[in-house]
Design an enzyme around this catalytic site. Structure first.
Site, PDB file in Angstrom:
ATOM      1  N   LYS A  23      -5.801  -9.166   2.594  1.00 33.68           N
ATOM      2  CA  LYS A  23      -4.712  -8.259   2.946  1.00 33.68           C
ATOM      3  C   LYS A  23      -4.012  -8.793   4.182  1.00 33.68           C
ATOM      4  O   LYS A  23      -4.657  -9.066   5.212  1.00 33.68           O
ATOM      5  CB  LYS A  23      -5.288  -6.885   3.261  1.00 33.68           C
ATOM      6  CG  LYS A  23      -4.766  -5.781   2.365  1.00 33.68           C
ATOM      7  CD  LYS A  23      -5.408  -4.472   2.776  1.00 33.68           C
ATOM      8  CE  LYS A  23      -4.759  -3.329   2.042  1.00 33.68           C
ATOM      9  NZ  LYS A  23      -5.335  -2.045   2.459  1.00 33.68           N
TER      10      LYS A  23
HETATM   11  O1  G3P Z   1      -4.999   1.053   2.096  1.00 35.53           O
HETATM   12  C1  G3P Z   1      -4.175   1.524   3.076  1.00 35.53           C
HETATM   13  C2  G3P Z   1      -3.491   2.823   2.809  1.00 35.53           C
HETATM   14  O2  G3P Z   1      -3.881   3.381   1.625  1.00 35.53           O
HETATM   15  C3  G3P Z   1      -3.523   3.736   3.997  1.00 35.53           C
HETATM   16  O3  G3P Z   1      -3.385   5.087   3.705  1.00 35.53           O
HETATM   17  O4  G3P Z   1      -3.679   7.450   4.305  1.00 35.53           O
HETATM   18  O5  G3P Z   1      -3.801   5.693   6.102  1.00 35.53           O
HETATM   19  O6  G3P Z   1      -1.636   6.254   5.014  1.00 35.53           O
HETATM   20  P1  G3P Z   1      -3.109   6.166   4.850  1.00 35.53           P
END
Ligand code: G3P
Length: 217
Positions: A84
């Site tokens: 990533k």
């Molecule tokens: O994988 C990263 C992403 O899904 C982050 O999600 O909930 O931190 O916006 P969030």
């Protein structure tokens, strides 16, 4: 059919959902690893037997050369490791270098169609538009998915679209409707996807009727 990944670094959560037989991969990020309080090495030692599909591990460096160095190190943890990279100038450069080295990449923190286009041109294997964070800010995550899908289809671009930052079961439905190849889903949302009140009511009714009947299987 859209694939389902789990967006977590929590091993108990991965173990439980992997048992359902519906999991195609896992995505992590530094925040998720910090929340789970686990080193990548320990995490990878446990997860190998649970998930054979793509597993995203994120670099923490900010310059391309160190990103590539970290990526090569992270790749030693497993054949299925996907690197990533943040959608920055350095991330794009690292993406191109990793493409040449045959290492798959997932360009993350994508919030616009142009960022997805740049990722695709750099040779990204996956792009991760963050639909939830866009919605949180009054924009429309779905429309971004739709735009990226239309652009990639128009040019037969093979980069896969991972709908990330999923907040609710409805986000998962929308990800499928708007053309994501994959949705990466937090544990809590995955659990909610199984549930429907009418399923519970129906099941209770079957149980009551069966018990009253005195019949057997
Ligand atoms: O994988 C990263 C992403 O899904 C982050 O999600 O909930 O931190 O916006 P969030």
């Amino acid at each position: 059919m859209m694939e389902l990944y789990l967006d977590t670094a929590n091993l108990a959560e991965i173990r439980e959902i992997a048992d359902w037989g519906i999991l195609s991969g896992v995505t992590t990020n530094p925040s998720l690893l910090a929340k789970a309080g686990i080193n990548v090495k320990d995490f990878m030692a446990e997860i190998a037997s649970l998930v054979t599909g793509p597993l995203s591990l994120e670099v923490t460096a900010e310059d391309a050369d160190t990103m590539v160095e970290q990526a090569k190190f992270l790749k030693t943890y497993g054949e299925n490791v996907v690197i990533k990279l943040p959608l920055t100038e350095a991330g794009l450069k690292a993406c191109g270098l990793l493409k040449k080295a045959g290492i798959p990449t997932n360009l993350t923190l994508v919030f616009s169609a142009n960022q997805a286009l740049l990722a695709a041109r750099a040779g990204a294997t996956y792009v991760s538009p963050f639909v939830g964070r866009l919605n949180d800010n009054g924009a429309a995550g779905n429309l971004l998915l739709e735009e990226i899908r239309a652009i990639f289809d128009r040019y037969q671009q093979k980069t896969k679209i991972i709908a990330a930052s999923i907040r609710s079961p409805r986000d998962v439905t929308d990800a499928a409707l708007f053309g994501a190849d994959i949705a990466t889903i937090p544990y809590g949302v995955m659990k909610k996807m199984v549930k429907h009140p009418l399923t519970d009511v129906g099941l209770a009714q079957f149980k009551a009727d069966w018990e009253k009947s005195g019949l057997c299987l």
